[in-house]
Design an enzyme around this catalytic site. Sequence first.
Site, PDB file in Angstrom:
ATOM      1  N   ARG A 189      40.452  50.556  39.637  1.00 39.87           N
ATOM      2  CA  ARG A 189      40.343  50.426  38.183  1.00 39.87           C
ATOM      3  C   ARG A 189      39.330  49.373  37.751  1.00 39.87           C
ATOM      4  NH1 ARG A 189      44.904  52.521  39.469  1.00 39.87           N
ATOM      5  NH2 ARG A 189      44.665  51.017  41.133  1.00 39.87           N
ATOM      6  N   THR A 190      39.488  48.153  38.272  1.00 36.04           N
ATOM      7  CA  THR A 190      38.677  47.041  37.771  1.00 36.04           C
ATOM      8  C   THR A 190      37.196  47.275  38.066  1.00 36.04           C
ATOM      9  OG1 THR A 190      40.582  45.669  38.292  1.00 36.04           O
ATOM     10  CG2 THR A 190      38.549  44.527  37.740  1.00 36.04           C
TER      11      THR A 190
ATOM     12  N   LYS B 109      28.517  39.755  59.064  1.00 37.63           N
ATOM     13  CA  LYS B 109      27.738  39.068  60.115  1.00 37.63           C
ATOM     14  C   LYS B 109      27.877  37.556  59.994  1.00 37.63           C
ATOM     15  CE  LYS B 109      24.294  42.721  59.544  1.00 37.63           C
ATOM     16  NZ  LYS B 109      22.997  42.981  58.932  1.00 37.63           N
TER      17      LYS B 109
ATOM     18  N   ARG C 136      35.407  39.965  42.389  1.00 38.11           N
ATOM     19  CA  ARG C 136      36.787  39.981  42.902  1.00 38.11           C
ATOM     20  C   ARG C 136      36.757  39.395  44.296  1.00 38.11           C
ATOM     21  NH1 ARG C 136      41.250  44.619  42.631  1.00 38.11           N
ATOM     22  NH2 ARG C 136      41.289  43.706  40.551  1.00 38.11           N
TER      23      ARG C 136
ATOM     24  N   HIS D 171      43.738  37.147  36.892  1.00 43.16           N
ATOM     25  CA  HIS D 171      43.033  38.419  36.673  1.00 43.16           C
ATOM     26  C   HIS D 171      42.874  38.535  35.150  1.00 43.16           C
ATOM     27  CE1 HIS D 171      41.582  42.390  37.003  1.00 43.16           C
ATOM     28  NE2 HIS D 171      42.530  42.958  37.734  1.00 43.16           N
TER      29      HIS D 171
HETATM   30  N1   CP Z   1      44.729  46.617  37.961  1.00 41.92           N
HETATM   31  C1   CP Z   1      43.872  46.424  38.977  1.00 41.92           C
HETATM   32  O1   CP Z   1      43.339  45.326  39.204  1.00 41.92           O
HETATM   33  O2   CP Z   1      43.659  47.543  39.748  1.00 41.92           O
HETATM   34  P1   CP Z   1      42.570  47.626  40.913  1.00 41.92           P
HETATM   35  O3   CP Z   1      43.042  46.728  42.039  1.00 41.92           O
HETATM   36  O4   CP Z   1      42.511  49.071  41.312  1.00 41.92           O
HETATM   37  O5   CP Z   1      41.271  47.119  40.368  1.00 41.92           O
END
Ligand code: CP
Length: 307
Positions: free
Chosen positions: A59-60, A87, A109, A137
């Site tokens: 999603r993100t 590496k 992320r 998040h």
């Molecule tokens: N909600 C969320 O962070 O989903 P993903 O891990 O798929 O990005």
Amino acid sequence: MNKLSVNHLLGIKYLNRNDIQLIFNTADNFKKIINQPIKKVPSLRDITIANLFFENSTRTKLSFEIAEKRLSADVINFSSGASSVKKGETLLDTVNNILAMKVDMVVMRHPNPGASVFLSQNINANIVNAGDGTHEHPTQALLDSYSIKEKYGNVESKKVVIIGDILHSRVALSNIYCLKMLGAQVAVCGPLTLMPKYLNDLGIKYFSNINEALNWCEIANILRIQLERQDVNLFPSLREYSNVYGIDLDLLNSLSNEITIMHPGPINRGVELSSDVADSDHSLILDQVENGVAIRMAVLYLLSNKN
Ligand code: CP
């Protein structure tokens, strides 16, 4: 004011209420645009954004990419699994090499809490935290509160319970900060072994009993059990967790109140949530995903200083 108080989005705890209102107002405009036949605006033309994903995401990652493309930014995508990180290249070397290609903004992320803060102190680009380990998040929390505001008109005084693995959840912490800043009443529910030691410092309610939690709330945000972040078993089995804390339609129908179900995804169907709830009219789950694009457009646009 049409400027954020920050140059990076590292976590909700670095924002203030005006920032959140500005993001929501900007997202309102972008949501109208992305529901028109021509979904694209030139707002970030000539801006290059790197999406750096050192941890899996559906999603993100896609939501940021589509938000960037709707804003006409140039986009590059990096997945650590297919990179020279394998590496032995460091995070800072990796990012500095990417920035040498004239990248303006970084969405990252990373599995380590604080990785985005570290980056913001060491590189010269706007950073957006797309999830850092068990820490924060922020765009998930923003889209969650935005979805609540869209459904109920406001977030203030709403009773929201977050159910499940609070200990390992960046979504929970960012949601708690965001909801409290917007004046919601917030509670968490789950086994005590899945609660953080600093629970009392958060100033929220705790329910060990799912029926009491659901009878108290108007909105339940359900979280996945993050087995990948658990070194030792914190409850006997997923089946037992599901028996005690899993939510199905029979449970919802037994409540005296009508509640809204949210989930950040990915869902483990049949564990924390049954399909008959996830796919029901109680569920706001796909609205959350839809709103994620407008929220991320707003965040990127406001941080870019193009407004
Ligand atoms: N909600 C969320 O962070 O989903 P993903 O891990 O798929 O990005």
